[in-house]
Each structure stands twice: as structure tokens, then as C-alpha cells.
Write a protein that holds these residues in place. Sequence first.
Motif, PDB file in Angstrom:
ATOM      1  N   VAL A  61       0.094 -14.793 -13.530  1.00  0.00           N
ATOM      2  CA  VAL A  61       0.631 -14.107 -12.436  1.00  0.00           C
ATOM      3  C   VAL A  61       1.518 -15.716 -11.093  1.00  0.00           C
ATOM      4  N   SER A  62       2.782 -16.145 -11.008  1.00  0.00           N
ATOM      5  CA  SER A  62       2.708 -17.159 -10.034  1.00  0.00           C
ATOM      6  C   SER A  62       2.154 -16.801  -8.990  1.00  0.00           C
ATOM      7  N   PRO A  63       2.155 -18.700  -7.876  1.00  0.00           N
ATOM      8  CA  PRO A  63       1.229 -18.268  -6.909  1.00  0.00           C
ATOM      9  C   PRO A  63       1.842 -17.613  -6.280  1.00  0.00           C
ATOM     10  N   GLN A  64       3.044 -17.630  -6.394  1.00  0.00           N
ATOM     11  CA  GLN A  64       4.290 -17.105  -5.238  1.00  0.00           C
ATOM     12  C   GLN A  64       4.317 -15.293  -5.033  1.00  0.00           C
ATOM     13  N   ASP A  65       4.177 -14.550  -6.514  1.00  0.00           N
ATOM     14  CA  ASP A  65       3.962 -13.352  -6.704  1.00  0.00           C
ATOM     15  C   ASP A  65       1.978 -13.309  -6.162  1.00  0.00           C
ATOM     16  N   PHE A  66       1.207 -14.393  -6.130  1.00  0.00           N
ATOM     17  CA  PHE A  66       0.260 -13.728  -5.744  1.00  0.00           C
ATOM     18  C   PHE A  66      -0.037 -14.025  -4.591  1.00  0.00           C
ATOM     19  N   VAL A  67       0.611 -14.884  -3.639  1.00  0.00           N
ATOM     20  CA  VAL A  67      -0.336 -14.398  -2.110  1.00  0.00           C
ATOM     21  C   VAL A  67       0.703 -13.006  -1.962  1.00  0.00           C
ATOM     22  N   GLU A  68       1.759 -12.495  -2.766  1.00  0.00           N
ATOM     23  CA  GLU A  68       2.259 -11.380  -2.224  1.00  0.00           C
ATOM     24  C   GLU A  68       1.183 -10.297  -2.969  1.00  0.00           C
ATOM     25  N   LEU A  69       0.995 -10.084  -3.699  1.00  0.00           N
ATOM     26  CA  LEU A  69      -0.099  -9.056  -4.168  1.00  0.00           C
ATOM     27  C   LEU A  69      -1.450  -9.215  -3.517  1.00  0.00           C
ATOM     28  N   TYR A  70      -1.559 -10.884  -3.288  1.00  0.00           N
ATOM     29  CA  TYR A  70      -3.274 -10.633  -2.320  1.00  0.00           C
ATOM     30  C   TYR A  70      -2.837 -10.012  -1.044  1.00  0.00           C
ATOM     31  N   SER A  71      -1.446 -10.036  -0.591  1.00  0.00           N
ATOM     32  CA  SER A  71      -1.793  -9.674   0.647  1.00  0.00           C
ATOM     33  C   SER A  71      -1.648  -7.975   0.689  1.00  0.00           C
ATOM     34  N   ALA A  72      -1.460  -7.612   0.025  1.00  0.00           N
ATOM     35  CA  ALA A  72      -1.731  -6.233  -0.270  1.00  0.00           C
ATOM     36  C   ALA A  72      -3.259  -5.577  -1.286  1.00  0.00           C
ATOM     37  N   GLU A 112      -7.266  -7.013   3.304  1.00  0.00           N
ATOM     38  CA  GLU A 112      -5.984  -6.858   3.454  1.00  0.00           C
ATOM     39  C   GLU A 112      -5.767  -5.702   2.794  1.00  0.00           C
ATOM     40  N   PHE A 113      -6.374  -5.105   1.640  1.00  0.00           N
ATOM     41  CA  PHE A 113      -5.872  -3.817   1.338  1.00  0.00           C
ATOM     42  C   PHE A 113      -5.946  -2.610   2.848  1.00  0.00           C
ATOM     43  N   PHE A 114      -6.857  -2.785   3.426  1.00  0.00           N
ATOM     44  CA  PHE A 114      -6.885  -1.276   4.811  1.00  0.00           C
ATOM     45  C   PHE A 114      -5.299  -1.790   5.364  1.00  0.00           C
ATOM     46  N   ASN A 115      -5.215  -2.854   5.554  1.00  0.00           N
ATOM     47  CA  ASN A 115      -4.337  -3.463   6.853  1.00  0.00           C
ATOM     48  C   ASN A 115      -2.997  -2.655   5.827  1.00  0.00           C
ATOM     49  N   PHE A 116      -2.984  -3.324   4.943  1.00  0.00           N
ATOM     50  CA  PHE A 116      -1.661  -3.005   3.201  1.00  0.00           C
ATOM     51  C   PHE A 116      -1.812  -1.218   3.653  1.00  0.00           C
ATOM     52  N   TRP A 117      -2.503  -0.572   3.054  1.00  0.00           N
ATOM     53  CA  TRP A 117      -2.364   0.851   3.273  1.00  0.00           C
ATOM     54  C   TRP A 117      -2.231   1.501   4.728  1.00  0.00           C
ATOM     55  N   PHE A 118      -2.739   1.035   5.649  1.00  0.00           N
ATOM     56  CA  PHE A 118      -2.365   1.695   7.058  1.00  0.00           C
ATOM     57  C   PHE A 118      -0.878   1.660   6.788  1.00  0.00           C
ATOM     58  N   ARG A 119      -0.873   0.119   7.807  1.00  0.00           N
ATOM     59  CA  ARG A 119       0.776  -0.712   7.505  1.00  0.00           C
ATOM     60  C   ARG A 119       1.791   0.012   6.687  1.00  0.00           C
ATOM     61  N   PHE A 120       1.235   0.334   5.110  1.00  0.00           N
ATOM     62  CA  PHE A 120       2.749   0.853   4.810  1.00  0.00           C
ATOM     63  C   PHE A 120       2.305   2.974   3.981  1.00  0.00           C
ATOM     64  N   VAL A 121       1.392   2.891   3.664  1.00  0.00           N
ATOM     65  CA  VAL A 121       1.195   4.314   3.106  1.00  0.00           C
ATOM     66  C   VAL A 121       0.434   5.128   4.715  1.00  0.00           C
ATOM     67  N   TYR A 122      -0.676   5.184   4.789  1.00  0.00           N
ATOM     68  CA  TYR A 122      -1.361   6.236   6.016  1.00  0.00           C
ATOM     69  C   TYR A 122       0.071   6.058   7.328  1.00  0.00           C
ATOM     70  N   HIS A 123       0.756   5.501   7.583  1.00  0.00           N
ATOM     71  CA  HIS A 123       1.523   4.841   8.761  1.00  0.00           C
ATOM     72  C   HIS A 123       2.925   6.121   7.788  1.00  0.00           C
ATOM     73  N   ASN A 124       3.042   6.660   6.832  1.00  0.00           N
ATOM     74  CA  ASN A 124       4.343   7.166   6.509  1.00  0.00           C
ATOM     75  C   ASN A 124       3.639   7.800   5.684  1.00  0.00           C
ATOM     76  N   TYR A 125       2.553   8.577   6.060  1.00  0.00           N
ATOM     77  CA  TYR A 125       2.125   9.800   5.344  1.00  0.00           C
ATOM     78  C   TYR A 125       2.650  11.247   5.304  1.00  0.00           C
ATOM     79  N   GLN A 126       3.009  11.490   6.330  1.00  0.00           N
ATOM     80  CA  GLN A 126       4.368  12.576   5.990  1.00  0.00           C
ATOM     81  C   GLN A 126       4.524  12.194   5.434  1.00  0.00           C
ATOM     82  N   HIS A 127       5.692  11.567   5.509  1.00  0.00           N
ATOM     83  CA  HIS A 127       6.270  11.899   4.478  1.00  0.00           C
ATOM     84  C   HIS A 127       5.589  11.487   2.614  1.00  0.00           C
TER      85      HIS A 127
END
Length: 481
Positions: A188-199, A317-332
Motif C-alpha cells: 500500500v502506498s503511503p498516500q493510500d494508507f493515510v486514506e485507509l487509516y482514516s477509516a 478512526e473507525f467509529f468516526n468514519f462509521w458514524f459519519r458515513f454509514v450510521y448517518h445514512n443508515y436509513q438508505h
Amino acid sequence: MFYDREREIEKLNSLHSQPGSTFVVIYGRRRVGKTALAREFLRDKLGLYFFVGEKDEALLLEEFQEEIEKNLSEYLPSYLKLKFSTLEELFEFILDFSREKKIVVVFDEFQNFRFVKPLFFSSLQKLWDLKKEESNLTLLAVGSYVGMIKRLFMDRKEPLFGRVDEFMKLKPFDFWKAYGFVREFAGVSPQDFVELYSALGGMPRYLLYLKRYYSGNARKTLDDLFFDEFAPLTEEGFNVLKLEFGRYYRSYFSILEAVSLGHVTPKEISDRTGLKLLTVGKYLSELTNHYEYLIREVPATENPGKTRKVAYSLRDEFFNFWFRFVYHNYQHVEEGDFDTLRDDFEGNFPAFVGREYEKIVREFVRRSDLGFKPLRVGRWWHKGEEIDVVAYDRKNVLLMEVKWRDLREREALKILENLQRKSNIVPLRGEKKYGIAARSIEGKEDLREEGFLAVDLQDVINQRPLCPSPLSGSRQSIPPA
Ligand SMILES: Nc1ncnc2c1ncn2[C@@H]1O[C@H](COP(=O)(O)OP(=O)(O)OP(=O)(O)O)[C@@H](O)[C@H]1O
Ligand SMILES: [Mg+2]
């Protein structure tokens, strides 16, 4: 392959090497690697691993007995036929056995005894108090629900209060450890890793998904991991947190969602969730101090106990991402409409990564040799102004901006110029140094020669020294562009 955890293993070994008995609690968020750590520790020792399933006592005893026969038979006289009719008998047997021979016992998911036999906590305490002096037992209780584990061992009213010699809170791998872990099995490239690590954060379990799911594109990987009918992590927040909060999980969830969306003060959270300010305050304090899912931040120049300028953020990081992008849109999600989630992700993920990169850079600064030992390293904000990194002692002040972008030299200079302007309203005195961190910076060396600190992702990921040359005497004015 077992990776790292050297400090934890060392600590456990040192506790185990002392004569007598010791009671250790390993706790931490689900999936963080507690079981793997306990098993690694057991690997070269005489020991027993008991998984406390939610079963009835008789079934559990059968399993436990098998584990004893498998591991201890060579130390037991052949005529001895083991048969335990209660957990108490079994535990007493182990304590007695350890008089002759040092042994480790792991109870994984220890908190589950409350389903099996709630009274066992108090009988375990009595047996422990009675026998630990004569025995040589290293008792490891492993537990997943931080709140529950704290209650069980740190609440005065509970029988096991005061019995534990060592609490070990297992944390996710930090950014650098996590990258080392991933590189053992994926390029994994450093740039990709920052993105993956963010989630995904530094959670071994989630990072291991990259083995199968990463094929050279971080966004695509996250899409497959979260935004698809068969994605493995869409439900993960529920799986991990529902049990922690119990029946009233919805209020906790709505607060965590609000924070992940950037509503960070009690007032903003109250407006967003519709919960009363007083109620929000109570939940925030619980989520921060008891469960440790939130961090309460104040500007780096303010006294944390006195200021009213607070901002909450999710620790994980995981919860931050999950609440922001999954739970926030859970109805969908429930409607099977993943396109809405994808659109939200496409549009808002870059800024999300930007905030994570700021966090990574702050940690990088914290670990760097700044030429002085900072009293504090943090963010700073006042009214509409903000500075991403502030570090200072009584004589020195370091101010930095962080951008998750590839910067041209001119842009970098503009940002530094603006930073110098802002520095006048930061209530700190001392020799000021200015710096910038980005994904990449054109003319990085020129900026350094001008006396600025300039770091790019390569510097961060390799933990290169932040101050390659002594700064004293260097010019710090902006040259005409
Ligand atoms: N130090 C490590 N090196 C390599 N793999 C690890 C490490 N720690 C954990 N893992 C892997 O990550 C996954 C999750 O770890 P583990 O099951 O130990 O977590 P846990 O904290 O016990 O989680 P749970 O709460 O789900 O029981 C497992 O597949 C495990 O093998
Ligand atoms: Mg486990």
C-alpha cells in the motif's frame, strides 16, 4: 504471524516472572487484538485458555475440563479422574495446582460470567483472597466492553474491586505501527494508507481485510468494505457498540453521529440531536471519561479545567468514519440504496482525510525532536481562526498548518504568510517558528532554507526529523513571491 505488541508482552512477562500470584485485566475495544495477545503470551508457557461463552455452567465446565486435560495431564497422577461440578471447584483446583507449578490462566470475555453465573464473581474473589498467597497463578481476565470491565473491577460495590494488580488497556496500533503491519501483507502506498487509516484506524482486524480487499485503490477498497449489500463492515458499529451501551444506545449513537459530523460543542450537539443541554453534558462526560470513546479538546493555550472553549472528537478512526458515513445514512442502507452513501463518501471523504492527516501530523510533531521539550502540543482556535499545530514551552513557539494536498511553492508561501498573521493573535510569547505539512510540497528545500519547517508525507511516514538543521539565526520573513 503475530505483529508487535512488544511492550505489552514484556510487561506481562515481567508480572509473570515474579513469584506468587497476580491478577491482570486486559481490556480494550472489540477487535483490537486482546485474544491474539493473550494467546501469544501463553504460547511458551504452561497455561490454560478458557473462552467464557454465554452458555450454562455445565457445558462450560465440559470445555474447560477438556482444556485442563489437554494441557496438564502430564503433571497429574494418572489415577486422578477430573470431574468438576461447579466453576468454583474448577477454580479451586487450579489455585491448588499452582502451588506446585507456576501456571497462567486466561478467562477470555470474562464479563460473560454474568450470564453464566453472576455469583461466580464473588466466589472467585473469596477463593482468590483465601489462596493466592500460597499459589503461583497468573490470572488474566480479558474483556471487551470497556464500560462493563470498569464497572466489574473498579466499582467499590463489586466483589472484585481492589483485587486487580494490573490493568492493561490495549490500544489500536498507532499510525506507524499500523503501516508496518499492513506492509507485511499488502503493498500500500503511503498516500493510500493515510486514506485507509482514516477509516479503519489501527485495528488489526480491519487492517487484515486489506489482504483480500485492497487491489491498488484505497477508495475502491473502502467502498467494497462499507457501501455494498455484502460489505463486511456496514453493520460493524452496531455489532461492536450496541452491547456496550445497552438499551439506551440510541442517544449515545446520535451524539457520536453528531460529533462525527463536526458538531463538536455541547451546544451544537444539543441543537443537532434535540437532546437537552444538561442531558448532552451528562452523556458527553460518560462517553469521555467512562467509555473513553470521545476526547475533550481545548485550545492548546487554554487551561482544560477552566476554559469554556471545548471541542469533542471521536478517539477511534473507525467509529468516526462509521458514524459519519454509514450510521448517518443508515436509513438508505435499510432501503438498499447505497448510491446515496457513495455520493456522500465521494464528496466528503477528502475533507475527512484532511482532518485525520492533521491528527497524524500532530502526533508526528509530538514525537519529533523540536529542539525544545514542549509543554503542550495541540490545536488552537479562537473565533473564526484556527491553527492546526501549536507546540510551545516558555521560550519557544512552533506553529504549523497542515494540508492534505500537493502544494505548489507559491501556495505554501501564502499559507505561511497567513500563519504569521494569525500568530499575532495567539496568546503565546517566545521565539516563533513557522511550518507547513502537506502531502507533498514543491520547493520544500527552499522553504527550509528560508527557515521554515516543511514536511511532506514521506517525512511523516518515515518519521524523519522535523528540524533537519538548527533553526537559530535563520531568516523567517516571507521573500517577495
Ligand atoms: N498483534 C497482532 N498481530 C497479528 N494479528 C493480530 C494481532 N492482534 C490481532 N490480530 C488479528 O486481528 C484479529 C482481531 O484480533 P482478536 O480477535 O485478538 O481481537 P479481540 O480484541 O480479541 O476482539 P474481540 O472483541 O472480537 O474478541 C484477529 O484475526 C487476530 O488474529
Ligand atoms: Mg477476543
